[in-house]
Design an enzyme around this catalytic site. Structure first.
Site, PDB file in Angstrom:
ATOM      1  N   SER A  15      12.847  -4.807   8.058  1.00 11.34           N
ATOM      2  CA  SER A  15      12.121  -4.096   7.000  1.00 11.34           C
ATOM      3  C   SER A  15      10.982  -3.286   7.602  1.00 11.34           C
ATOM      4  CB  SER A  15      11.582  -5.102   5.982  1.00 11.34           C
ATOM      5  OG  SER A  15      10.840  -6.109   6.633  1.00 11.34           O
ATOM      6  N   GLU A  17       7.180  -1.292   6.841  1.00 14.49           N
ATOM      7  CA  GLU A  17       6.028  -1.202   5.938  1.00 14.49           C
ATOM      8  C   GLU A  17       5.361   0.171   6.017  1.00 14.49           C
ATOM      9  OE1 GLU A  17       3.432  -4.663   5.712  1.00 14.49           O
ATOM     10  OE2 GLU A  17       1.705  -3.338   5.834  1.00 14.49           O
ATOM     11  N   ARG A 107      -3.989 -11.811  -1.828  1.00 19.04           N
ATOM     12  CA  ARG A 107      -5.339 -11.868  -2.382  1.00 19.04           C
ATOM     13  C   ARG A 107      -6.036 -10.523  -2.224  1.00 19.04           C
ATOM     14  NH1 ARG A 107     -10.222 -14.553   0.754  1.00 19.04           N
ATOM     15  NH2 ARG A 107      -9.886 -12.584   1.852  1.00 19.04           N
ATOM     16  N   GLY A 108      -5.867  -9.903  -1.056  1.00 21.12           N
ATOM     17  CA  GLY A 108      -6.592  -8.671  -0.751  1.00 21.12           C
ATOM     18  C   GLY A 108      -7.811  -8.970   0.082  1.00 21.12           C
ATOM     19  N   ASP A 109      -8.303  -7.945   0.770  1.00 23.04           N
ATOM     20  CA  ASP A 109      -9.467  -8.137   1.625  1.00 23.04           C
ATOM     21  C   ASP A 109     -10.749  -7.865   0.865  1.00 23.04           C
ATOM     22  OD1 ASP A 109      -8.761  -9.119   4.122  1.00 23.04           O
ATOM     23  OD2 ASP A 109      -7.839  -7.200   4.658  1.00 23.04           O
ATOM     24  N   TYR A 145      -0.386 -16.342   8.616  1.00 18.02           N
ATOM     25  CA  TYR A 145      -1.233 -15.946   9.749  1.00 18.02           C
ATOM     26  C   TYR A 145      -0.986 -16.841  10.962  1.00 18.02           C
ATOM     27  CZ  TYR A 145      -3.173 -13.376   5.944  1.00 18.02           C
ATOM     28  OH  TYR A 145      -3.279 -12.533   4.871  1.00 18.02           O
ATOM     29  N   HIS A 149      -5.775 -17.500   9.321  1.00 11.74           N
ATOM     30  CA  HIS A 149      -6.526 -16.469   8.602  1.00 11.74           C
ATOM     31  C   HIS A 149      -7.995 -16.554   9.041  1.00 11.74           C
ATOM     32  CE1 HIS A 149      -8.615 -14.540   5.182  1.00 11.74           C
ATOM     33  NE2 HIS A 149      -7.578 -13.730   5.253  1.00 11.74           N
ATOM     34  N   LYS A 165       0.716 -21.917  -1.590  1.00 19.22           N
ATOM     35  CA  LYS A 165       1.255 -20.595  -1.979  1.00 19.22           C
ATOM     36  C   LYS A 165       2.764 -20.671  -2.214  1.00 19.22           C
ATOM     37  CE  LYS A 165      -0.085 -17.432   0.966  1.00 19.22           C
ATOM     38  NZ  LYS A 165      -0.883 -16.353   1.549  1.00 19.22           N
ATOM     39  N   GLN A 176       1.215 -11.897   9.631  1.00 14.14           N
ATOM     40  CA  GLN A 176       0.305 -10.942  10.263  1.00 14.14           C
ATOM     41  C   GLN A 176       0.882 -10.591  11.638  1.00 14.14           C
ATOM     42  OE1 GLN A 176      -1.612  -8.567  10.259  1.00 14.14           O
ATOM     43  NE2 GLN A 176      -3.401  -9.544   9.339  1.00 14.14           N
ATOM     44  N   GLN A 212      -6.051   2.442  18.127  1.00 13.31           N
ATOM     45  CA  GLN A 212      -5.429   1.361  17.348  1.00 13.31           C
ATOM     46  C   GLN A 212      -5.753  -0.001  17.943  1.00 13.31           C
ATOM     47  OE1 GLN A 212      -1.226   1.718  17.308  1.00 13.31           O
ATOM     48  NE2 GLN A 212      -1.230   3.404  15.856  1.00 13.31           N
ATOM     49  N   PHE A 216      -7.420  -2.625  15.539  1.00 13.19           N
ATOM     50  CA  PHE A 216      -6.627  -3.718  14.992  1.00 13.19           C
ATOM     51  C   PHE A 216      -7.041  -5.091  15.498  1.00 13.19           C
ATOM     52  CE2 PHE A 216      -3.474  -0.299  14.012  1.00 13.19           C
ATOM     53  CZ  PHE A 216      -3.737  -0.342  12.665  1.00 13.19           C
ATOM     54  N   HIS A 266       9.744  -7.712  10.338  1.00 16.77           N
ATOM     55  CA  HIS A 266       9.080  -6.763   9.445  1.00 16.77           C
ATOM     56  C   HIS A 266       8.219  -5.852  10.327  1.00 16.77           C
ATOM     57  CE1 HIS A 266       7.228  -5.339   5.728  1.00 16.77           C
ATOM     58  NE2 HIS A 266       6.026  -5.526   6.248  1.00 16.77           N
TER      59      HIS A 266
HETATM   60  P1  FAD Z   1      -4.831 -16.186   0.488  1.00 17.56           P
HETATM   61  O1  FAD Z   1      -3.489 -16.795   0.684  1.00 17.56           O
HETATM   62  O2  FAD Z   1      -5.462 -16.367  -0.849  1.00 17.56           O
HETATM   63  O3  FAD Z   1      -5.783 -16.752   1.623  1.00 17.56           O
HETATM   64  C1  FAD Z   1      -7.101 -16.239   1.797  1.00 17.56           C
HETATM   65  C2  FAD Z   1      -7.985 -17.313   2.424  1.00 17.56           C
HETATM   66  O4  FAD Z   1      -8.214 -18.350   1.474  1.00 17.56           O
HETATM   67  C3  FAD Z   1      -7.382 -17.990   3.645  1.00 17.56           C
HETATM   68  O5  FAD Z   1      -8.417 -18.240   4.549  1.00 17.56           O
HETATM   69  C4  FAD Z   1      -6.793 -19.278   3.106  1.00 17.56           C
HETATM   70  O6  FAD Z   1      -6.769 -20.321   4.065  1.00 17.56           O
HETATM   71  C5  FAD Z   1      -7.767 -19.597   1.980  1.00 17.56           C
HETATM   72  N1  FAD Z   1      -7.135 -20.311   0.874  1.00 17.56           N
HETATM   73  C6  FAD Z   1      -6.058 -19.924   0.176  1.00 17.56           C
HETATM   74  N2  FAD Z   1      -5.784 -20.801  -0.804  1.00 17.56           N
HETATM   75  C7  FAD Z   1      -6.713 -21.770  -0.726  1.00 17.56           C
HETATM   76  C8  FAD Z   1      -6.980 -22.939  -1.439  1.00 17.56           C
HETATM   77  N3  FAD Z   1      -6.209 -23.302  -2.481  1.00 17.56           N
HETATM   78  N4  FAD Z   1      -8.054 -23.710  -1.077  1.00 17.56           N
HETATM   79  C9  FAD Z   1      -8.833 -23.342  -0.033  1.00 17.56           C
HETATM   80  N5  FAD Z   1      -8.630 -22.229   0.706  1.00 17.56           N
HETATM   81  C10 FAD Z   1      -7.588 -21.463   0.355  1.00 17.56           C
HETATM   82  N6  FAD Z   1      -4.233  -6.442   2.178  1.00 17.56           N
HETATM   83  C11 FAD Z   1      -4.366  -5.437   1.280  1.00 17.56           C
HETATM   84  O7  FAD Z   1      -5.472  -5.208   0.772  1.00 17.56           O
HETATM   85  N7  FAD Z   1      -3.291  -4.674   0.913  1.00 17.56           N
HETATM   86  C12 FAD Z   1      -2.042  -4.871   1.423  1.00 17.56           C
HETATM   87  O8  FAD Z   1      -1.092  -4.174   1.066  1.00 17.56           O
HETATM   88  C13 FAD Z   1      -1.876  -5.929   2.386  1.00 17.56           C
HETATM   89  N8  FAD Z   1      -0.660  -6.206   2.919  1.00 17.56           N
HETATM   90  C14 FAD Z   1      -0.507  -7.269   3.780  1.00 17.56           C
HETATM   91  C15 FAD Z   1       0.763  -7.570   4.287  1.00 17.56           C
HETATM   92  C16 FAD Z   1       0.955  -8.648   5.142  1.00 17.56           C
HETATM   93  C17 FAD Z   1       2.347  -8.964   5.639  1.00 17.56           C
HETATM   94  C18 FAD Z   1      -0.177  -9.443   5.537  1.00 17.56           C
HETATM   95  C19 FAD Z   1       0.003 -10.587   6.485  1.00 17.56           C
HETATM   96  C20 FAD Z   1      -1.441  -9.151   5.042  1.00 17.56           C
HETATM   97  C21 FAD Z   1      -1.634  -8.068   4.165  1.00 17.56           C
HETATM   98  N9  FAD Z   1      -2.890  -7.745   3.632  1.00 17.56           N
HETATM   99  C22 FAD Z   1      -3.023  -6.715   2.730  1.00 17.56           C
HETATM  100  C23 FAD Z   1      -4.092  -8.464   4.070  1.00 17.56           C
HETATM  101  C24 FAD Z   1      -4.514  -9.628   3.114  1.00 17.56           C
HETATM  102  O9  FAD Z   1      -4.839  -9.124   1.840  1.00 17.56           O
HETATM  103  C25 FAD Z   1      -5.719 -10.273   3.761  1.00 17.56           C
HETATM  104  O10 FAD Z   1      -5.362 -10.900   4.970  1.00 17.56           O
HETATM  105  C26 FAD Z   1      -6.545 -11.207   2.888  1.00 17.56           C
HETATM  106  O11 FAD Z   1      -7.765 -11.477   3.577  1.00 17.56           O
HETATM  107  C27 FAD Z   1      -5.886 -12.541   2.573  1.00 17.56           C
HETATM  108  O12 FAD Z   1      -4.823 -12.383   1.763  1.00 17.56           O
HETATM  109  P2  FAD Z   1      -3.806 -13.613   1.460  1.00 17.56           P
HETATM  110  O13 FAD Z   1      -2.847 -13.099   0.469  1.00 17.56           O
HETATM  111  O14 FAD Z   1      -3.307 -14.178   2.707  1.00 17.56           O
HETATM  112  O15 FAD Z   1      -4.844 -14.629   0.766  1.00 17.56           O
END
Ligand code: FAD
Length: 284
Positions: A15, A17, A107-109, A145, A149, A165, A176, A212, A216, A266
């Protein structure tokens, strides 16, 4: 086809991106790139998103256009911290209308929403995965990750979050980027030990510029092996040699990942086609 269905079939999955372009000229370039990469017959392409304002609608629109005009399977990224549950429901509804069945629940950054207060209705990606599951009709991915993360206190906490999740609704995980495969293999092992059964697809990004490399490694907190640093620095002013070096490195990474059980790759394309094309040619 839903990615979950594809993952049940034999053969490795590939795939690509892309991110939504900002200008008209970039849009045209992106369509050219996607068309070129379509020739490689990807299982799906994915469109990134951002947590700010109207960004999700750009992702939705682009996903719909690519699916309709190019006939490619699409996974739309969806981030939740910048949105209310009602907004997420509306976005998911639009995706369904456009026939998009695959969503990466993120979740988003936090830094993406600087200046815009998060809606506070969602805290973690698992909550979004649960809502998408409840809506039904989507094959749902989540992020993983291999080097942990950056915000997680330790690996154990992060793996627990990964498990939450998948239990909430993520059917598969995309990782990642990483530059040493041992991180992926150890991550998969930790996840399996913790009871995570979902397929874990490694994310791979060939570095094609010195800038980059600097951006990165900082942005994603990933380990840069000496060999990568040296190679990218050596060819900093020679684009062709840098591309060749980077393609060779990523091809070796991909070969080993697939040979040792990864369900596919990916590719983070950064809206470019050349490196991805070369790597796929090498490994297929
Ligand atoms: P989560 O799974 O919610 O994790 C975030 C943090 O919270 C982690 O440290 C985790 O350990 C902690 N956590 C989660 N659940 C719990 C819980 N129940 N209790 C305690 N701690 C918890 N970002 C964008 O903005 N746009 C994109 O399009 C985008 N695409 C991506 C694609 C891929 C393949 C990857 C790997 C990342 C992408 N990201 C994107 C980045 C991502 O949004 C960030 O890494 C963000 O900081 C975390 O997102 P997550 O979905 O992993 O969050």
């Amino acid at each position: 086809m839903k990615i979950t269905e594809r993952l049940k079939r034999p053969g490795k999955l590939f795939s690509f991106e892309f991110y939504p372009p900002k200008t008209e000229a970039d849009s045209e370039k992106l369509f050219e790139t996607v068309k070129e990469l379509k020739a490689l017959d990807p299982d799906f392409i994915s469109i990134t998103n951002s947590s700010t304002g109207a960004a999700p609608y750009r992702t939705v629109a682009l996903s719909g256009v690519i699916k309709e005009k190019l006939g490619l399977e699409v996974m739309a990224h969806l981030t939740c911290i910048g949105h209310s549950r009602e907004e997420i429901k509306a976005i998911a509804g639009r995706l369904k209308i456009l026939g998009i069945e695959n969503v990466l629940a993120l979740r988003g950054d936090i830094h993406n929403i600087e200046g815009i207060p998060p809606k506070r209705e969602y805290r973690y990606a698992s909550e979004l995965a649960a809502d998408l599951k409840a809506l039904g009709g989507f094959s749902i991915g989540g992020a993983g990750y291999p080097e942990k993360h950056p915000e997680a206190a330790d690996f154990e906490t992060d793996i627990k979050a990964l498990k939450t999740k998948t239990e909430a609704g993520a059917d598969f995980i995309i990782t990642q980027l990483f530059f040493e495969n041992r991180f992926y293999f150890e991550f998969v092992e930790k996840a399996r030990k913790a009871g995570v059964a979902a397929p874990i697809i490694p994310g791979l990004m060939p570095l094609t510029s010195y800038k980059q490399l600097q951006n990165f490694s900082k942005l994603f907190s990933v380990f840069l092996p000496r060999v990568i640093k040296d190679g990218v620095e050596k060819y900093a002013d020679d684009k062709e040699s840098l591309l060749k070096f980077s393609v060779e490195y990523a091809s070796r990474q991909a070969e080993e990942l697939l040979k040792r059980g990864a369900p596919g790759i990916h590719f983070y394309t950064l809206n470019r086609s050349k490196a991805t094309k070369e790597i796929l040619k090498n490994i297929r």
